[in-house]
Enzyme design. Structure first.
Site, PDB file in Angstrom:
ATOM      1  N   ILE A 161      -0.205   2.788  -4.445  1.00 28.68           N
ATOM      2  CA  ILE A 161      -1.261   1.855  -4.841  1.00 28.68           C
ATOM      3  C   ILE A 161      -1.000   0.472  -4.250  1.00 28.68           C
ATOM      4  O   ILE A 161      -0.050  -0.221  -4.642  1.00 28.68           O
ATOM      5  CB  ILE A 161      -1.381   1.770  -6.379  1.00 28.68           C
ATOM      6  CG1 ILE A 161      -1.547   3.176  -6.972  1.00 28.68           C
ATOM      7  CG2 ILE A 161      -2.547   0.866  -6.757  1.00 28.68           C
ATOM      8  CD1 ILE A 161      -2.698   3.978  -6.382  1.00 28.68           C
ATOM      9  N   GLU A 246     -14.497   0.286   3.596  1.00 25.73           N
ATOM     10  CA  GLU A 246     -13.036   0.352   3.690  1.00 25.73           C
ATOM     11  C   GLU A 246     -12.615   0.794   5.089  1.00 25.73           C
ATOM     12  O   GLU A 246     -11.671   0.243   5.675  1.00 25.73           O
ATOM     13  CB  GLU A 246     -12.491   1.326   2.647  1.00 25.73           C
ATOM     14  CG  GLU A 246     -10.977   1.466   2.680  1.00 25.73           C
ATOM     15  CD  GLU A 246     -10.439   2.433   1.635  1.00 25.73           C
ATOM     16  OE1 GLU A 246      -9.211   2.678   1.637  1.00 25.73           O
ATOM     17  OE2 GLU A 246     -11.234   2.965   0.836  1.00 25.73           O
TER      18      GLU A 246
END
Length: 385
Positions: A161, A246
């Site tokens: 993450i 993204e």
């Protein structure tokens, strides 16, 4: 060939970004890499300078440029100019992923609660999709949400993450219906301080050492209904909808980073001598760099076209996949060839090309592996979804 991507507004913005980078970033890069964590102070400085939330609505403190990615591209280019790859990756997560999710599918109350501090750099966001054992297979997500009075109880673990250590809010992909198929996932915002939310290891990576990547653990975390982002069951569709931006971000960064490495390699080969002459005077050097600059220029033309397509709300999932796949592959080829032209010095981290070699490798993995990008492109060729 003259580039026609920018206008005077972008040129003026570039001068602001460049001054910020030279003042707040350059002298800290080495320390961030050594400490494997970027100071939160630079986030606050970026927010004060107006470099975060470029696509966020003006009424929440943003610049309102969601449909002009050229401003974000200026930031990517200026950070790449000084090889601040870790910071660039962290800012991209905030501006190209976390903020757009909240700005596009959040309620008015959620936008008012979360966007202003994110734009100011006071609140750092993350998105938690990947889990141990799932990788690119989002349908394999096992983090679960169980309905209770007033909200949901979330259990599970996430890994890889970005911004995981610093994150004040995490947009987590949660399975809310075990039998719901692609309609069985929802997005929930889990905030720092919620009981049962903890961080695991700060992960040691091949590259991007300054950018914090972590494991996240959710143990009976109560997430109130007001922290559900979008519709219950709409998570998978929301993820698919936001992936082109993204992937455009990854492609744009790839071009900027490759261009910066080329610049430093031209300077190095022109000043470094071997066998009584500059390395740049050898035919092999010039041929190699001729290939490199051509690859960069051709890729930049496609990515610039993708940026303009995004601005016109016309960037397709397939074209975003092409841009991400090709640009990241190009970046890795370019960095490898430039490192070779540095000889042994290229393998030293104090030379920009050495760190660029480490940092570039992840570009072919995150945002969807390039194998997944080829699958998307290949399916489109045969008219299959």
């Amino acid at each position: 060939m003259k580039r026609h991507l920018y206008n005077a507004d972008h040129d003026e913005f570039r001068s602001i970004v460049r001054e910020f980078v030279d003042r707040e970033v350059v002298e800290n890069i080495e320390r961030w890499e050594d400490e494997r964590l970027i100071d939160r102070d630079v986030w606050l400085a970026a927010g004060k300078q107006g470099l975060l939330g470029l696509g966020a609505p003006v009424e929440y403190g943003g610049a309102g440029q969601f449909r002009d990615y050229r401003f974000r591209n200026v930031v990517l280019e200026e950070l790449a100019r000084v090889h601040a790859t870790s910071l660039s990756s962290s800012f991209s997560l905030q501006d190209d992923i976390a903020i757009p999710y909240i700005a596009s599918i959040g309620s008015d109350e959620q936008k008012q609660r979360w966007l202003p501090p994110m734009i100011a750099g006071e609140t750092i966001g993350a998105i938690a999709m990947t889990e141990p054992g799932t990788g690119s297979d989002l349908r394999g997500i096992r983090t679960s949400g169980t309905r209770v009075d007033g909200g949901w109880v979330v259990n599970g673990a996430k890994t890889f993450i970005t911004n995981g250590i610093h994150a004040d809010l995490v947009i987590a992909v949660v399975r809310t219906d075990p039998d719901g198929g692609s309609r069985g996932f929802s997005l929930m915002v889990i905030e720092r301080g919620m009981t049962g939310f903890s961080r695991g290891r700060k992960l040691k990576k091949v590259g991007l050492h300054g950018q914090d990547t972590a494991e996240l653990v959710f143990e009976d975390v109560f997430v109130p209904d007001e922290n559900v982002l979008g519709d219950i069951g709409g998570g998978f569709g929301q993820l698919v909808h936001h992936l082109p931006l993204e992937r455009l971000s990854i492609a744009a960064h790839a071009v900027a980073a490759a261009s910066s490495v080329l610049t430093s390699t031209v300077q190095y080969t022109d000043s470094r001598t071997a066998f009584g002459q500059p390395v740049a005077d050898f035919q092999n050097t010039r041929f190699q760099l001729a290939d490199v600059v051509t690859e960069i220029d051709v890729t930049r033309a496609f990515v610039d076209a993708a940026i303009l397509a995004w601005n016109a709300d016309e960037l397709t999932v397939v074209d975003a996949a092409k841009a991400k796949m090709w640009a990241s592959e190009m970046q890795n080829r370019v960095v490898d060839r430039c490192l070779q032209l540095h000889g042994g010095y290229g393998y030293m981290i104090e030379y920009p090309v050495g760190r660029a070699y480490q940092d570039a490798r992840i570009q072919r993995i995150f945002g969807g592996t390039n194998e997944i990008m080829r699958q998307i492109i290949g399916q489109d060729l045969f008219g299959r979804r």
